[in-house]
Design a protein around this motif. Structure first.
Motif, PDB file in Angstrom:
ATOM      1  N   PHE A  47       0.924  -1.528   0.018  1.00 44.29           N
ATOM      2  CA  PHE A  47       0.080   0.383   0.198  1.00 44.29           C
ATOM      3  C   PHE A  47       0.928   1.701  -0.150  1.00 44.29           C
ATOM      4  N   ARG A  48       2.103   1.301   0.360  1.00 47.04           N
ATOM      5  CA  ARG A  48       2.780   2.346   0.964  1.00 47.04           C
ATOM      6  C   ARG A  48       3.368   2.756  -0.507  1.00 47.04           C
ATOM      7  N   ASN A  49       3.844   1.270  -0.734  1.00 42.80           N
ATOM      8  CA  ASN A  49       4.853   1.377  -2.562  1.00 42.80           C
ATOM      9  C   ASN A  49       3.898   2.098  -3.377  1.00 42.80           C
ATOM     10  N   HIS A  50       2.148   1.705  -3.334  1.00 44.94           N
ATOM     11  CA  HIS A  50       0.962   2.387  -3.721  1.00 44.94           C
ATOM     12  C   HIS A  50       1.275   3.741  -3.956  1.00 44.94           C
ATOM     13  N   ASN A  54      -7.714  -4.608   6.491  1.00 48.37           N
ATOM     14  CA  ASN A  54      -6.616  -5.496   7.558  1.00 48.37           C
ATOM     15  C   ASN A  54      -5.960  -4.845   9.133  1.00 48.37           C
ATOM     16  N   TYR A  55      -6.471  -5.374  10.181  1.00 47.56           N
ATOM     17  CA  TYR A  55      -6.571  -4.724  10.875  1.00 47.56           C
ATOM     18  C   TYR A  55      -4.857  -5.300  11.164  1.00 47.56           C
ATOM     19  N   LEU A  56      -3.655  -4.507  11.511  1.00 49.49           N
ATOM     20  CA  LEU A  56      -2.574  -4.436  11.532  1.00 49.49           C
ATOM     21  C   LEU A  56      -1.386  -3.703  11.473  1.00 49.49           C
ATOM     22  N   ASN A  57      -0.610  -3.957  11.488  1.00 50.97           N
ATOM     23  CA  ASN A  57       0.608  -3.242  12.251  1.00 50.97           C
ATOM     24  C   ASN A  57       1.196  -2.840  10.529  1.00 50.97           C
ATOM     25  N   PRO A  58       1.909  -1.714  10.665  1.00 53.99           N
ATOM     26  CA  PRO A  58       1.745  -0.625  11.511  1.00 53.99           C
ATOM     27  C   PRO A  58       0.642   0.597  10.875  1.00 53.99           C
ATOM     28  N   HIS A  59      -0.159   0.630   9.839  1.00 53.36           N
ATOM     29  CA  HIS A  59      -1.466   0.365  10.200  1.00 53.36           C
ATOM     30  C   HIS A  59      -1.966   0.171   9.093  1.00 53.36           C
ATOM     31  N   PRO A  60      -3.325   0.300   9.658  1.00 54.49           N
ATOM     32  CA  PRO A  60      -4.601  -0.849   9.147  1.00 54.49           C
ATOM     33  C   PRO A  60      -3.753  -0.371   7.851  1.00 54.49           C
ATOM     34  N   SER A  61      -4.689  -1.535   7.251  1.00 54.62           N
ATOM     35  CA  SER A  61      -4.973  -1.259   5.392  1.00 54.62           C
ATOM     36  C   SER A  61      -6.783  -1.743   4.410  1.00 54.62           C
ATOM     37  N   MET A  62      -6.694  -0.871   3.944  1.00 53.26           N
ATOM     38  CA  MET A  62      -8.173  -1.246   3.102  1.00 53.26           C
ATOM     39  C   MET A  62      -8.119  -1.130   1.600  1.00 53.26           C
ATOM     40  N   THR A  63      -9.102  -2.137   0.377  1.00 51.90           N
ATOM     41  CA  THR A  63      -9.482  -1.384  -0.118  1.00 51.90           C
ATOM     42  C   THR A  63     -10.738  -0.922  -0.195  1.00 51.90           C
ATOM     43  N   GLU A  94      -4.438   3.090   3.649  1.00 48.43           N
ATOM     44  CA  GLU A  94      -3.611   2.788   4.310  1.00 48.43           C
ATOM     45  C   GLU A  94      -5.008   4.136   6.056  1.00 48.43           C
ATOM     46  N   LEU A  95      -4.904   3.350   7.011  1.00 50.49           N
ATOM     47  CA  LEU A  95      -5.255   4.065   8.037  1.00 50.49           C
ATOM     48  C   LEU A  95      -4.522   4.892   8.187  1.00 50.49           C
ATOM     49  N   LEU A  96      -5.182   5.886   8.978  1.00 49.00           N
ATOM     50  CA  LEU A  96      -4.265   6.595  10.118  1.00 49.00           C
ATOM     51  C   LEU A  96      -4.306   6.436  11.131  1.00 49.00           C
TER      52      LEU A  96
END
Lengths: 322, 165
Positions: A314-317, B57-66, B82-84
């Protein structure tokens, strides 16, 4: 808590004052007030000294045990203004009087590409020429090389100076040893206070958290650390160290609810003079206030490589990197 | 007006209801706790959009979402974000993993307040999430103003013809 209201009480009058809607409204106000007080945490209501710097009760200045954080509001406790970083740039860091680098230090410095601080070549970076360039060269994480983005260990200085999201840590103090436990990355380091000498680190493997011994000078615990792995950054701004670095930390507990450290990094391979960090101060957090689902203590906030790898897609995107 | 002879209500229920509301008003904690994400996004100009969660995805370092969003022209865009707020801060704000995963399960319609990627593309950082009732969910930050994503000048929007991934 329950409240019982009897119909006879309500029907005393014609209902103009003690109507049901007014009772519910009053109960709602009471509930809101009570809930707000509860939301402050049980300690806040019952103990005016909790996390306060005005606490004048006697305490042991030589005992650092407890849960500590630099943002007690996270735990619904009174704010701690002195816990905030004396920041020179956005974020948290070693700060203080950043020394010039040696030629060797500059080479190593230029290999590090942080993603925090003022953005490289930005207006904000140009507007702060008084701030060392190390804090004015941030690039997007997708193109940076902060080891944190690979879940590599942060190292002693970065663990201690981390103050994002509360910077929670725990000190566990025994007669001969202090264990410092850090919530972010679930890391720990040991500070031996049994009178031992520092090791000749050439005989040992370097360690990200080094080898630390502490001795008391009055009410100050002076901790000396050597044997630091030179792959770590001093802080998130990408300042390097060599394996000859010596870190001195001077810990004091100036009041029951405050822990303070003054750090000095001496590394003549990288820096032309010792580097004195800005003071870092924590507030004591009662166990009951640091609780989720009834379980108290610091969180196991690990950096897990597989999670990090997913996040980095996601970061790379975001950074336009395939 | 008829009143019952007696009635009882529970303060705990009222307290719980308010506690959830208080959770929505939590002051934003240190937001850039991990990984310096801010620099990748235009967080000075936020956009809002209705969207349908496709993965969380409730994961470190930040949750991600599509998520998918539909433009006013009926075109479906596939976004990544990504979530803040990171999981430990979410958990302390009452948004535990189970609660968050339930609130953002695939197919859920939400209103997102996003800072889009500065290099363009269907990528952003989600600063705030509201459910269909307008309640702030899975986050600490209650106060975020934004402009609706369609047809608004300024900020950084996906380029025409940009393909989502």
């Amino acid at each position: 808590m329950t409240m019982r209201i009897h119909g006879s009480f309500l029907s005393r009058s014609r209902g103009t004052f003690l109507s049901r809607s007014r009772v519910w409204a009053a109960a709602g106000v009471f509930a809101l007030t009570g809930a707000f007080a509860l939301a402050q945490g049980p300690m806040a209501k019952s103990d005016p000294n909790v996390s306060s710097d005005k606490d004048t009760r006697p305490y042991d200045k030589h005992n650092f045990s407890g849960l500590w954080a630099r943002n007690p509001q996270t735990y619904k406790l009174p704010p701690c203004q002195e816990c905030r970083d004396q920041a020179l740039a956005p974020g948290y860091g070693f700060y203080g009087d950043v020394p010039p680098r040696t030629a060797e230090g500059e080479k190593k410095f230029n290999l590090n590409h942080p993603s925090r601080g003022y953005e490289l070549n930005s207006k904000e970076a140009a507007a702060h020429p008084e701030v060392d360039i190390g804090m004015r060269r941030a690039i997007i994480p997708a193109k940076g090389n902060d080891p944190e983005g690979r879940c590599e260990p942060l190292g002693a200085m970065r663990l201690v100076t981390f103050s994002g999201g509360g910077a929670t840590m725990q000190m566990v103090q025994e007669k001969d040893l202090i264990i410092q436990r850090f919530e972010w990355t679930w890391d720990n380091r040991e500070i031996w206070i049994d009178g031992r000498q520092l090791p000749k680190v050439d005989d040992y493997l370097p360690r990200y958290n080094g080898y630390s011994v502490g001795k008391w000078e009055g009410d100050t615990l002076v901790v000396t650390t050597v044997g630091l792995d030179d792959r770590q950054w001093v802080d998130q701004f990408g300042y390097p160290i060599s394996d000859k670095a010596v870190l001195e930390e001077r810990y004091t507990r100036p009041s029951p609810n405050r822990l303070r450290v003054d750090m000095t990094l001496t590394d003549p391979v990288i820096y032309t003079r010792p580097w004195h960090a800005s003071p870092k101060i924590w507030a004591l957090i009662p166990k009951e206030a640091m609780s989720i689902g009834g379980w108290s203590g610091i969180l196991e906030d690990r950096c897990i490589p597989s999670d990090e790898a997913l996040f980095n897609t996601f970061r790379n995107h975001a950074g336009g990197v395939k | 007006m008829r009143r019952p002879a007696s009635y009882t209500f529970t303060m705990r229920k009222l307290t719980k209801a308010f506690g959830l509301g208080a959770g929505f008003l939590l002051i934003c904690a240190s937001v850039w706790a991990h990984h310096g994400s801010a620099i990748s996004y235009d967080t000075a100009h936020l956009w809002s959009t209705w969207a349908t969660v496709t993965e969380f995805n409730y994961l470190n370092p930040h949750p991600s979402m599509t998520f998918d969003r539909t433009t006013k022209d009926g075109k479906v865009e596939h976004w990544v974000s990504e979530l803040l707020t990171n999981p430990s801060a979410l958990a302390r704000a009452g948004w535990t993993k189970s609660r968050s995963v339930e609130a953002l399960k695939p197919g859920t319609r939400v209103k997102l307040f996003i800072g889009t990627s500065r290099v363009g593309g269907f990528s952003g950082i989600v600063m705030k999430i509201e459910n269909e009732k307008g309640e702030n969910i899975v986050g600490e930050r209650a106060n975020a103003t934004a402009v609706d994503m369609d047809g608004v000048p300024g900020g950084l929007q996906p380029k025409p013809g940009e393909k989502g991934e």
